[in-house]
Write a protein that holds these residues in place. Sequence first.
Motif, mmCIF file in Angstrom:
data_model
loop_
_atom_site.group_PDB
_atom_site.id
_atom_site.type_symbol
_atom_site.label_atom_id
_atom_site.label_comp_id
_atom_site.label_asym_id
_atom_site.label_seq_id
_atom_site.Cartn_x
_atom_site.Cartn_y
_atom_site.Cartn_z
ATOM 1 N N ASP A 50 -0.758 -27.289 16.273
ATOM 2 C CA ASP A 50 -0.918 -28.709 15.963
ATOM 3 C C ASP A 50 -2.309 -29.055 15.435
ATOM 4 O OD1 ASP A 50 -2.541 -28.771 18.221
ATOM 5 O OD2 ASP A 50 -1.306 -30.194 19.339
ATOM 6 N N GLY A 51 -3.222 -28.066 15.408
ATOM 7 C CA GLY A 51 -4.513 -28.274 14.770
ATOM 8 C C GLY A 51 -4.430 -28.232 13.254
ATOM 9 N N GLY A 52 -3.209 -28.059 12.723
ATOM 10 C CA GLY A 52 -3.013 -28.035 11.277
ATOM 11 C C GLY A 52 -3.158 -26.665 10.673
ATOM 12 N N VAL A 53 -2.702 -25.638 11.397
ATOM 13 C CA VAL A 53 -2.848 -24.255 10.939
ATOM 14 C C VAL A 53 -1.526 -23.513 11.096
ATOM 15 C CG1 VAL A 53 -3.931 -22.016 11.466
ATOM 16 C CG2 VAL A 53 -5.323 -24.092 11.398
ATOM 17 N N MET A 54 -1.217 -22.686 10.104
ATOM 18 C CA MET A 54 -0.114 -21.726 10.170
ATOM 19 C C MET A 54 -0.721 -20.339 10.145
ATOM 20 S SD MET A 54 3.253 -21.082 9.989
ATOM 21 C CE MET A 54 4.084 -22.446 9.190
ATOM 22 N N ALA A 55 -0.344 -19.482 11.095
ATOM 23 C CA ALA A 55 -0.941 -18.156 11.195
ATOM 24 C C ALA A 55 0.126 -17.074 11.173
ATOM 25 C CB ALA A 55 -1.766 -18.038 12.470
ATOM 26 N N LEU A 56 -0.245 -15.905 10.626
ATOM 27 C CA LEU A 56 0.613 -14.719 10.611
ATOM 28 C C LEU A 56 -0.006 -13.674 11.525
ATOM 29 C CD1 LEU A 56 3.047 -13.171 9.372
ATOM 30 C CD2 LEU A 56 1.471 -12.361 7.597
ATOM 31 N N TRP A 57 0.766 -13.227 12.529
ATOM 32 C CA TRP A 57 0.286 -12.271 13.526
ATOM 33 C C TRP A 57 1.009 -10.933 13.380
ATOM 34 C CZ3 TRP A 57 -3.379 -13.027 17.421
ATOM 35 C CH2 TRP A 57 -3.832 -14.333 17.608
ATOM 36 N N ASP A 58 0.269 -9.859 13.696
ATOM 37 C CA ASP A 58 0.845 -8.530 13.846
ATOM 38 C C ASP A 58 1.050 -8.297 15.339
ATOM 39 O OD1 ASP A 58 1.405 -5.829 14.131
ATOM 40 O OD2 ASP A 58 0.013 -5.196 12.563
#
Length: 317
Positions: free
Chosen positions: A171-179
């Motif tokens: 909700d901080g305005g971030v989309m992340a891709l994790w391994d």
Amino acid sequence: MAILPPDPAYIMKGDMGPVHSLLFRVSPYIEHLYAGTESGKVHIWDLRKNREVSKINASNETCLAMHAIGHENLVTQSKGGAIHVWKADDSNWILDKSVDTGYCGFCRCQVSADDSIYIPLNDSKIGLFSLKTLQTEVELNPLISKMDSLGHVMAIKPCMDESKNVLVAYDGGVMALWDIRSKKMLSFKEVEQCPMCFDFNSTLNLGFIGSPCDNIEVFQITEDYELIEKKKLPLKNPGTASIAIRPDMRVFAAGGWDSCIRIYSMKTLRPLAVLNQHKATINEIVYSTSKVDAYNSKCLMAAGGKDGNISLWSLYN
């Protein structure tokens, strides 16, 4: 002359109250739709009879998500952080195990494999939770990746390919891709406003983000695992609460705060229809992954929302 929107295949009405989660359970023997509600109850509808046939008192809190694990197990997630595992007993569901994850929010858990699910945790973390051991086997923590707090986890989506990567919206305005194997964040991108929902298809390498904005953001993942914006699809009214890509990858649907369901072509990204049978926010949209004979539909769509109704649609089949 304006093209009129198509009619629904059926509208399920009752005393369910706001609907927050939906699940198709289809086999040669049954064709059911499960509806998780704000009251915590799960209402089971028989699609062959178009009526409610049973009910599960899953919790006293909102039922955020449901997943069928094989034919004998059902997982439900409550807003207060509880994960419940149910076992089939003839036509009934018996509570087998419950675990309190401590998370309180609106992010839905997601299935990773037959024996594990991704769950949201506090402090911007998510976990890979084993349904066998009832333990969080892996944690993904942004602080370890030297990221500041990203806020609450809003949505999770495993990449259904060989990479075993997982997408997470904050909700901080971030989309992340994790391994998941290295427990490292591969990349991230900022989103215009708080991402409320998203879906992603690994085969087409195409994803869609819904937010309070007056657009739907389209994104892709590069060969170097970078998240990039492809374009934005404008909306007449702001606010998207749910997004679902159809299993055959021909269309996707977006449920709005304005009670409308918008259908788009996956190939052209052009709007195909606006469905306006509901009267409040669309909280959930799901597609059947196998044919529903009762409606002669390969990909039956169900939508539920704040108005307490569920609409069924057989479109562009």
